[in-house]
Design a protein around this motif. Structure first.
Motif, PDB file in Angstrom:
ATOM      1  N   GLU A 117      71.033  47.929  -2.039  1.00 17.11           N
ATOM      2  CA  GLU A 117      70.073  46.872  -1.715  1.00 17.11           C
ATOM      3  C   GLU A 117      70.025  45.853  -2.852  1.00 17.11           C
ATOM      4  N   TRP A 118      69.959  44.575  -2.513  1.00 15.76           N
ATOM      5  CA  TRP A 118      70.023  43.526  -3.536  1.00 15.76           C
ATOM      6  C   TRP A 118      68.924  43.686  -4.586  1.00 15.76           C
ATOM      7  N   ASP A 128      74.599  39.488   0.299  1.00 14.94           N
ATOM      8  CA  ASP A 128      75.428  40.594   0.768  1.00 14.94           C
ATOM      9  C   ASP A 128      76.090  41.256  -0.435  1.00 14.94           C
ATOM     10  N   THR A 129      75.685  42.493  -0.741  1.00 12.68           N
ATOM     11  CA  THR A 129      76.208  43.156  -1.943  1.00 12.68           C
ATOM     12  C   THR A 129      77.598  43.747  -1.731  1.00 12.68           C
ATOM     13  N   ASN A 141      83.802  37.374  -5.378  1.00 16.27           N
ATOM     14  CA  ASN A 141      83.330  38.281  -4.325  1.00 16.27           C
ATOM     15  C   ASN A 141      83.196  39.739  -4.770  1.00 16.27           C
TER      16      ASN A 141
END
Length: 270
Positions: A117-118, A128-129, A141
């Motif tokens: 979770e971020w 988006d991790t 990325n």
């Protein structure tokens, strides 16, 4: 006040261990931790480890980086401590409880479950991790994962072409990471093998990073880059075996060793 210490290492990632489980030490702050870790005027180490009594586990492990900052987890130190303790144990850390078990020349460590979770990494904002839409020159990325401490994992085709000594501190201190971050640059070299270098938060380039090997294996599995849920991770100091079980827990197996023992005068470093 003379204080005994044990110098240990896991794959060349070295530690000064102070065992305060029976006899308590005076309070130790960031400045003293940094002074003991200094390789020219102190004992010298990548991390200072203090073992203390715990109300919830067999004992507590505290971890200080060379800059004096206290951090949550250290996989290589966990193996060293397991070897020192000499038997299986539950260990309280700031990153959560882990279990350790010596295995001859090293140890097997249950590092717990990764977080994606971020806000658990933590990051400064939701993203988006699994493939963060950010880049620093050729590094882009990354996968973000917390394995007791925060990691950003970059997969590249040529590990040796990455100037991690230059980009590592820039990424570590980026505002995206409010608690800073460990920077992992990895090359998948086979269906169950990874080569890895890590810029450690507060320590810089080290010969090995146990939590980095765990984070990178989990990231590679999440990206579908490995044939199974395990890998041999080769760092500059040697190789670790990492498995991300179906139960969600990460198991790390690898060597550790005691280098020497000594003592110092507490007053010299206050």
């Amino acid at each position: 006040m003379r204080v005994p210490f044990i110098k240990m290492h896991g794959l060349g990632n070295d530690f000064v261990v102070l065992d305060a489980r029976v006899e308590a030490l005076p309070p130790l702050g960031a400045a003293m931790a940094a002074a003991l870790a200094d390789r020219r005027t102190g004992i010298g180490c990548d991390q200072l480890i203090i073992l203390e009594p715990s109300d919830q586990a067999d004992f507590r492990m505290r971890i200080f980086n060379p800059d004096g900052g206290e951090v949550e987890a250290c996989g290589n130190a966990s193996r060293a401590v397991a070897l020192l303790h000499g038997r299986a144990a539950r260990v309280e850390t700031a990153g959560g409880e882990i279990t350790v078990e010596p295995t001859g020349r090293g140890a097997r460590i249950d590092m717990g479950e990764p977080r994606f979770e971020w806000d658990a990494i933590p990051l400064a904002y939701a993203v988006d991790t699994a493939a963060m839409p950010v880049a620093w020159e050729g590094l882009a990325n990354p996968v973000a994962v917390n394995v007791g401490n925060p990691h950003a994992v970059f997969f590249v085709p040529d590990l040796e072409a990455v100037p991690l000594d230059r980009l590592g501190p820039e990424i570590e201190h980026d505002a995206l990471f409010p608690e800073r971050v460990n920077v992992n640059v990895a090359q998948v070299t086979g269906p169950a093998s990874i080569t890895l270098k890590v810029w450690e938060r507060g320590a810089g380039l080290t010969r090995a990073c146990g939590t980095g090997a765990c984070a990178t294996t989990v990231a590679a599995i999440r990206r579908g880059l490995l044939a199974e849920r395990q890998a041999q991770v080769t760092l500059p100091g040697g190789t670790l075996d990492i498995e991300w079980g179906d139960d969600g827990r990460i198991m790390m197996t690898g060597p550790a060793a005691e280098s020497f023992r000594g003592s110092f005068d507490w007053g010299d470093f206050v």
